[in-house]
Design an enzyme around this catalytic site. Structure first.
Site, PDB file in Angstrom:
ATOM      1  N   TYR A   1     -13.476   8.171 -12.760  1.00  0.00           N
ATOM      2  CA  TYR A   1     -13.109   6.948 -12.361  1.00  0.00           C
ATOM      3  C   TYR A   1     -14.091   5.673 -12.997  1.00  0.00           C
ATOM      4  O   TYR A   1     -13.564   4.369 -12.513  1.00  0.00           O
ATOM      5  CB  TYR A   1     -13.856   7.327 -10.513  1.00  0.00           C
ATOM      6  CG  TYR A   1     -14.183   5.864  -9.697  1.00  0.00           C
ATOM      7  CD1 TYR A   1     -12.782   5.396  -9.290  1.00  0.00           C
ATOM      8  CD2 TYR A   1     -15.392   5.150  -9.440  1.00  0.00           C
ATOM      9  CE1 TYR A   1     -13.081   4.153  -8.287  1.00  0.00           C
ATOM     10  CE2 TYR A   1     -15.178   3.956  -9.141  1.00  0.00           C
ATOM     11  CZ  TYR A   1     -14.132   3.508  -8.137  1.00  0.00           C
ATOM     12  OH  TYR A   1     -14.576   2.447  -7.696  1.00  0.00           O
TER      13      TYR A   1
ATOM     14  N   SER B   1     -16.982  -2.575  -9.715  1.00  0.00           N
ATOM     15  CA  SER B   1     -17.384  -2.032  -9.169  1.00  0.00           C
ATOM     16  C   SER B   1     -19.151  -2.249  -9.983  1.00  0.00           C
ATOM     17  O   SER B   1     -18.715  -1.573 -11.359  1.00  0.00           O
ATOM     18  CB  SER B   1     -17.682  -0.944  -9.557  1.00  0.00           C
ATOM     19  OG  SER B   1     -18.804   0.789  -9.216  1.00  0.00           O
TER      20      SER B   1
ATOM     21  N   LYS C   1     -12.794   1.019 -14.123  1.00  0.00           N
ATOM     22  CA  LYS C   1     -12.685  -0.298 -13.650  1.00  0.00           C
ATOM     23  C   LYS C   1     -13.267  -0.226 -15.583  1.00  0.00           C
ATOM     24  O   LYS C   1     -12.932  -1.946 -14.896  1.00  0.00           O
ATOM     25  CB  LYS C   1     -14.415   0.447 -13.116  1.00  0.00           C
ATOM     26  CG  LYS C   1     -13.759   1.038 -11.878  1.00  0.00           C
ATOM     27  CD  LYS C   1     -12.745  -0.178 -10.972  1.00  0.00           C
ATOM     28  CE  LYS C   1     -12.759   0.070  -9.101  1.00  0.00           C
ATOM     29  NZ  LYS C   1     -11.166  -0.479  -9.150  1.00  0.00           N
TER      30      LYS C   1
ATOM     31  N   ASP D   1       0.870  -1.193   0.477  1.00  0.00           N
ATOM     32  CA  ASP D   1      -0.049   0.004  -0.087  1.00  0.00           C
ATOM     33  C   ASP D   1       0.633   1.196  -0.083  1.00  0.00           C
ATOM     34  O   ASP D   1       1.778   1.099   0.613  1.00  0.00           O
ATOM     35  CB  ASP D   1      -0.516  -0.176   1.431  1.00  0.00           C
ATOM     36  CG  ASP D   1      -2.329   0.314   1.160  1.00  0.00           C
ATOM     37  OD1 ASP D   1      -1.899   1.943   1.276  1.00  0.00           O
ATOM     38  OD2 ASP D   1      -3.154   0.293   1.335  1.00  0.00           O
TER      39      ASP D   1
END
Ligand code: NAD
Ligand code: WQD
Length: 340
Positions: free
Chosen positions: A149, A124, A153, A31
């Site tokens: 965004y 998503s 995806k 991360d």
């Protein structure tokens, strides 16, 4: 399995890490802390009883990513790392495309080079765009999205599908989350958005804890039962369990590409969620009705049958569980994770 979790310090990643360790997996986190506080690692350690190994770097850095895979063996990667704010992606599209696509390219390149066969990807419900009718099914086409965004995806899904179909032994599981909410029942880890929350649940929680005056309900003139939008809220603990089910399924099957919705199949309105949260807190959470938020769909929910039939996974937590657990987290951590 030895599992690398990218974005494992984030909201969904941290909950999944805790469940992976509990299920007996050997977990490693990578991360960049672009959207997480390092103190989450202490909470993960307290919950798992293990100091989960952490690599703290940006996975768009191909050299560092390559070095990690050259140094340690992995059986699978769960790829949560990404930027996720829809509104921010309109202001910073290039940042979103670069981070959310380069991170995948970098990981997949290293996985291919080092023979790591299984990738689980965080997609998503946003890929269903604004032309599908609920319940959304995985075979709906064409996937498309209305924000940069969301398009990251969509593009990621295409890239991963093409790579998996074109490469021997490389498998991807694309998980399309609906609206993740809730927190670990201990109240030790949860959603800790920076700045003003965009999403409903953290906003309600911050009003309840006194950080904000009231919720603005974005429109009550939609064609729904109470006029407010309906969403398929899913408890983050159910979502985390869905990742483990997907990982086990992929390890046992040879199908190169699998796409599963992770949702409950039920819609809950903004006002219903607000009432449930008020019940959890034991007093009314103040709100006012404002105008519609551009881009909101009146109602979205999953058809969760494929995940149920193939993975044997179903969401079991109720809307009340989601609110009670969120409130436990928020009331114990009014300002979110401490800085140190
Ligand atoms: P989050 O921001 O809490 O977690 C993402 C983590 O990835 C953060 O810890 C961040 O520091 C890290 N990260 C970002 N870019 C990185 C990079 N280049 N290298 C290394 N680390 C990086 O978000 P979340 O809610 O846990 O979401 C996880 C994933 O699920 C994201 O891909 C998100 O788009 C997707 N998703 C989230 C939701 C939601 O509502 N939370 C819904 C659907 C899909
Ligand atoms: C839910 C409902 C709002 C805030 C987003 C992303 C989606 C996915 C999940 C990542 C809507 C209403 C909200 C507020 C409100 N994320 N609301 N007042 O928009 O369904 O989905 O998060 O992939 O891509 O778009 O979730 O929580 O923002 O909104 O009335 O202050 O709550 O209008 O009806 P959304 P949300």
């Amino acid at each position: 399995m030895r599992v690398l979790v990218s974005g494992g310090a984030g909201y969904i990643g941290s909950h999944t890490v805790v469940q992976l360790v509990a299920a007996g997996h050997d977990v490693v986190i990578v991360d960049s802390f672009a959207n997480a506080k390092p103190t989450v690692m202490n909470r993960i350690e307290a919950l798992t009883g293990t100091a989960v190994p952490l690599h703290s770097f940006d996975i768009t850095d191909r050299d560092k990513t390559e070095h990690l895979f050259a140094s340690e063996p992995f059986d699978a990667v769960i790829h949560f790392a990404g930027l996720k704010a829809v509104g921010e992606s309109m202001d910073k599209p290039l940042e979103y495309y670069e981070n959310n696509l380069d991170s995948t390219f970098s990981l997949v390149r290293a996985m291919r080079r080092h023979g790591v066969p299984n990738l689980v990807f965080s997609s998503s419900a946003t890929v269903y765009g604004d032309r599908s009718e609920p319940p959304y099914r995985e075979d709906f086409e064409p996937i498309e999205a209305t924000s940069p965004y969301g398009r990251t995806k969509v593009f990621n899904e295409h890239v991963l599908r093409d790579v998996a179909v074109g490469s021997d032994g490389f498998k991807v599981a694309i998980l399309r989350y609906f609206n993740p909410v809730g927190a670990h029942p201990s109240g030790m880890i949860g959603d800790d958005p920076s700045g003003i929350p965009n999403n409903l649940m953290p906003f309600i929680a911050q009003v309840a804890v006194g950080r904000r005056d009231r919720l603005t309900v974005h429109g009550d003139d939609y064609p729904t039962a109470d006029g407010t939008c309906e969403r398929d809220y899913i408890h983050v603990e159910d979502l985390a369990a869905g990742h483990i089910a997907a990982l086990h399924w992929m390890a046992a099957h040879d199908r190169p590409v699998s796409t599963w919705n992770l949702g409950t199949g039920k819609g809950t309105s903004v006002l219903e969620m607000l009432s449930a949260f008020s019940r959890a807190v034991g007093r009314e959470v103040p709100y006012a009705v404002g105008p519609r938020r551009p881009g909101d769909q009146p109602r979205t929910w999953a058809d969760p049958a494929l995940a149920r039939d193939e993975l044997g996974w179903t969401a079991v937590k109720t809307v009340d569980d989601m609110c009670v657990d969120t409130w436990r987290w928020q009331s114990a951590n009014p300002q979110g994770y401490p800085d140190a």
